[in-house]
Design an enzyme around this catalytic site. Structure first.
Site, PDB file in Angstrom:
ATOM      1  N   PRO A 117      59.277 117.029  45.200  1.00 43.44           N
ATOM      2  CA  PRO A 117      59.927 116.336  44.942  1.00 43.44           C
ATOM      3  C   PRO A 117      58.174 115.700  44.828  1.00 43.44           C
ATOM      4  O   PRO A 117      57.392 115.813  45.518  1.00 43.44           O
ATOM      5  CB  PRO A 117      60.051 115.471  46.668  1.00 43.44           C
ATOM      6  CG  PRO A 117      60.273 117.046  47.651  1.00 43.44           C
ATOM      7  CD  PRO A 117      59.915 117.835  46.764  1.00 43.44           C
ATOM      8  N   VAL A 118      58.349 114.850  43.677  1.00 42.43           N
ATOM      9  CA  VAL A 118      57.258 113.817  43.696  1.00 42.43           C
ATOM     10  C   VAL A 118      57.736 112.555  44.242  1.00 42.43           C
ATOM     11  O   VAL A 118      58.093 112.144  45.029  1.00 42.43           O
ATOM     12  CB  VAL A 118      56.913 113.358  41.849  1.00 42.43           C
ATOM     13  CG1 VAL A 118      56.807 115.027  41.552  1.00 42.43           C
ATOM     14  CG2 VAL A 118      58.679 112.656  41.744  1.00 42.43           C
ATOM     15  N   GLY A 121      54.834 112.278  49.676  1.00 42.33           N
ATOM     16  CA  GLY A 121      53.985 112.729  50.963  1.00 42.33           C
ATOM     17  C   GLY A 121      54.008 114.191  51.023  1.00 42.33           C
ATOM     18  O   GLY A 121      54.105 115.009  52.067  1.00 42.33           O
ATOM     19  N   GLY A 123      52.813 116.631  48.367  1.00 37.93           N
ATOM     20  CA  GLY A 123      51.328 117.206  47.873  1.00 37.93           C
ATOM     21  C   GLY A 123      51.701 117.493  46.536  1.00 37.93           C
ATOM     22  O   GLY A 123      50.892 118.476  46.217  1.00 37.93           O
ATOM     23  N   SER A 124      52.924 117.085  46.152  1.00 39.42           N
ATOM     24  CA  SER A 124      53.218 117.501  45.286  1.00 39.42           C
ATOM     25  C   SER A 124      52.368 117.689  43.441  1.00 39.42           C
ATOM     26  O   SER A 124      51.604 118.078  42.790  1.00 39.42           O
ATOM     27  CB  SER A 124      54.524 116.636  44.387  1.00 39.42           C
ATOM     28  OG  SER A 124      54.069 116.088  42.584  1.00 39.42           O
ATOM     29  N   SER A 125      50.944 116.787  43.672  1.00 43.60           N
ATOM     30  CA  SER A 125      50.258 116.440  42.594  1.00 43.60           C
ATOM     31  C   SER A 125      48.859 117.741  42.582  1.00 43.60           C
ATOM     32  O   SER A 125      48.664 118.404  42.287  1.00 43.60           O
ATOM     33  CB  SER A 125      48.643 114.857  42.384  1.00 43.60           C
ATOM     34  OG  SER A 125      48.910 114.759  44.207  1.00 43.60           O
ATOM     35  N   ALA A 126      48.356 117.367  43.906  1.00 43.31           N
ATOM     36  CA  ALA A 126      47.921 118.759  44.368  1.00 43.31           C
ATOM     37  C   ALA A 126      47.871 120.442  43.853  1.00 43.31           C
ATOM     38  O   ALA A 126      47.411 120.730  43.840  1.00 43.31           O
ATOM     39  CB  ALA A 126      47.747 118.577  46.224  1.00 43.31           C
ATOM     40  N   ALA A 127      49.881 120.513  44.521  1.00 44.47           N
ATOM     41  CA  ALA A 127      50.240 120.980  44.528  1.00 44.47           C
ATOM     42  C   ALA A 127      49.852 121.949  42.585  1.00 44.47           C
ATOM     43  O   ALA A 127      49.384 123.059  42.149  1.00 44.47           O
ATOM     44  CB  ALA A 127      51.519 121.648  44.578  1.00 44.47           C
ATOM     45  N   ASP A 168      45.585 117.260  50.938  1.00 42.69           N
ATOM     46  CA  ASP A 168      46.324 117.544  50.756  1.00 42.69           C
ATOM     47  C   ASP A 168      45.452 118.720  49.773  1.00 42.69           C
ATOM     48  O   ASP A 168      46.340 119.786  50.066  1.00 42.69           O
ATOM     49  CB  ASP A 168      46.944 116.625  49.373  1.00 42.69           C
ATOM     50  CG  ASP A 168      48.132 115.419  49.790  1.00 42.69           C
ATOM     51  OD1 ASP A 168      47.261 115.984  51.304  1.00 42.69           O
ATOM     52  OD2 ASP A 168      48.663 115.212  49.399  1.00 42.69           O
TER      53      ASP A 168
HETATM   54  O1  PMV Z   1      51.639 111.131  50.600  1.00 41.33           O
HETATM   55  P1  PMV Z   1      50.824 112.255  50.468  1.00 41.33           P
HETATM   56  O2  PMV Z   1      51.346 113.337  51.189  1.00 41.33           O
HETATM   57  O3  PMV Z   1      49.973 112.415  49.847  1.00 41.33           O
HETATM   58  O4  PMV Z   1      49.932 112.367  52.075  1.00 41.33           O
HETATM   59  C1  PMV Z   1      48.222 110.887  51.816  1.00 41.33           C
HETATM   60  C2  PMV Z   1      47.363 110.913  53.533  1.00 41.33           C
HETATM   61  C3  PMV Z   1      47.098 109.800  53.610  1.00 41.33           C
HETATM   62  O5  PMV Z   1      46.716 110.119  54.674  1.00 41.33           O
HETATM   63  C4  PMV Z   1      47.532 108.421  53.548  1.00 41.33           C
HETATM   64  C5  PMV Z   1      45.904 109.561  51.795  1.00 41.33           C
HETATM   65  C6  PMV Z   1      44.755 110.786  52.326  1.00 41.33           C
HETATM   66  O6  PMV Z   1      44.414 110.679  51.195  1.00 41.33           O
HETATM   67  O7  PMV Z   1      44.711 111.551  53.152  1.00 41.33           O
END
Ligand code: PMV
Length: 330
Positions: A117-118, A121, A123-127, A168
């Site tokens: 899911p985008v 939280g 990690g959709s973009s990094a994946a 991420d």
């Molecule tokens: O929302 P996510 O899964 O991209 O996690 C962000 C984690 C943070 O600590 C809020 C930001 C970061 O860059 O580490």
């Protein structure tokens, strides 16, 4: 050698081979078990890959001269690399990977899909970036070390998130639980014992960039309070690491709750997250917290084989739009 290979030989390093068939690669989603936000300010975080949700990428050869095209059917995107703006994230990971490998764009189509899911939280973009970089390297027959892959994805994460900590891209590129401290060499975690987690989605999309920006402004306005909160989170994460490494399941729940209390004080929780957290705890979870940027997205609950069904039911009744079960360690 076929036409495409012949053309490549004319223009590109001889190590590059272009397969005539489709090549696939994937990358998992992730959760941050503890330490989010404080990790941006140099404190540790623990992150875990979640392979039940994945980004996948395929490359198929195109006719000579067809250029490289990016196709993301989930978002209705079709884009030629040579026409994409510099800050287009899918094009950016392709360009970064080609530059790193020292090759030109092949005539091919890259198709990317994701079940992650985008803006939630996980990690959709990094994946998505990781899957694309991996599939491209594989297609070109070039090695891509995990450290280099993580660094390439980090550059694109900046386009999405502004000032990402790097957690991420690290956990997703290495596909292992990590104890992550910004700017330090990666530490892989060996988890003893079995920990059972439920990951529940509030269904509320939330952009990490906005939450991170708000925290930065609050930190600038009151650095003493925020530094204290980040220090406390750092201590919680170190204790959580000890609990995971020693298989001390009983210790982890209260630590997750203590982390959530600090995240509330930092200002990144939300009514929807709090409703799911309260429901999980009331139904027998030993710990529960938001995960990732907060304000929406997912939360996690630490359960046991005996409490798992009741907690999942309570989360559903409290409005969770999707629940994943993840066992870690063991
Ligand atoms: O929302 P996510 O899964 O991209 O996690 C962000 C984690 C943070 O600590 C809020 C930001 C970061 O860059 O580490």
């Amino acid at each position: 050698m076929d036409d495409r290979g012949q053309m490549a030989d004319d223009k590109r390093p001889s190590v590059v081979r272009y397969p005539s068939s489709v090549v696939h690669a994937s990358a998992p989603g992730k959760i941050i078990l503890c330490g989010e936000h404080a990790v941006v300010y140099g404190r540790p975080a623990i992150a875990i890959p979640i392979s039940q949700v994945q980004a996948t990428a395929t490359v198929e050869p195109a006719a000579p001269g067809a250029s490289l095209t990016l196709h993301a059917p989930d978002i209705g995107l079709v884009l030629r690399l040579d026409e994409a703006p510099p800050d287009q994230p899918l094009a950016a990971i392709v360009r970064g990977t080609l530059a790193h490998l020292g090759v030109e764009a092949p005539d091919a189509t890259i198709t990317v899909r994701s079940t992650i899911p985008v803006a939630s939280g996980m990690g959709s973009s990094a994946a998505v970036s990781t899957a694309i970089a991996r599939v491209l390297a594989r297609y070109l027959g070039a090695p891509l070390e995990r450290a280099a892959l993580s660094a390439l994805v980090y550059e694109v994460e900046k386009l999405h998130h502004g000032t990402p900590s790097g957690v991420d891209n690290t956990v997703i590129a290495y596909e292992q639980p990590v104890y992550f401290v910004r700017g330090q060499p990666i530490e892989r975690l060996t988890i003893r014992g079995r920990f059972h987690l439920l990951i529940a989605d509030t269904g509320v999309p939330s952009l990490t960039r906005l939450a991170v920006g708000d925290v930065r402004r609050a930190w600038e306005a009151d650095p003493a309070t925020y530094e204290r909160l980040f220090d406390e989170i750092g201590a919680i994460v170190r204790a959580a690491r000890a609990a995971l490494e020693s298989g001390d399941v009983a210790r982890l729940g209260p630590l997750l709750n203590a982390n959530q209390e600090r995240l509330r004080q930092i200002g990144v929780s939300s009514p929807e997250l709090e409703r799911l957290i309260a429901a999980a705890l009331a139904a027998g979870a030993s710990g529960a917290k938001l995960c990732g940027g907060g304000r929406g997205g997912n939360m996690i609950a630490l359960v046991s084989p005996t409490t798992q069904a009741a907690v999942a039911e309570a989360l559903r009744a409290a409005g969770a739009t999707r629940i994943l079960f993840q066992e870690i360690g063991g």
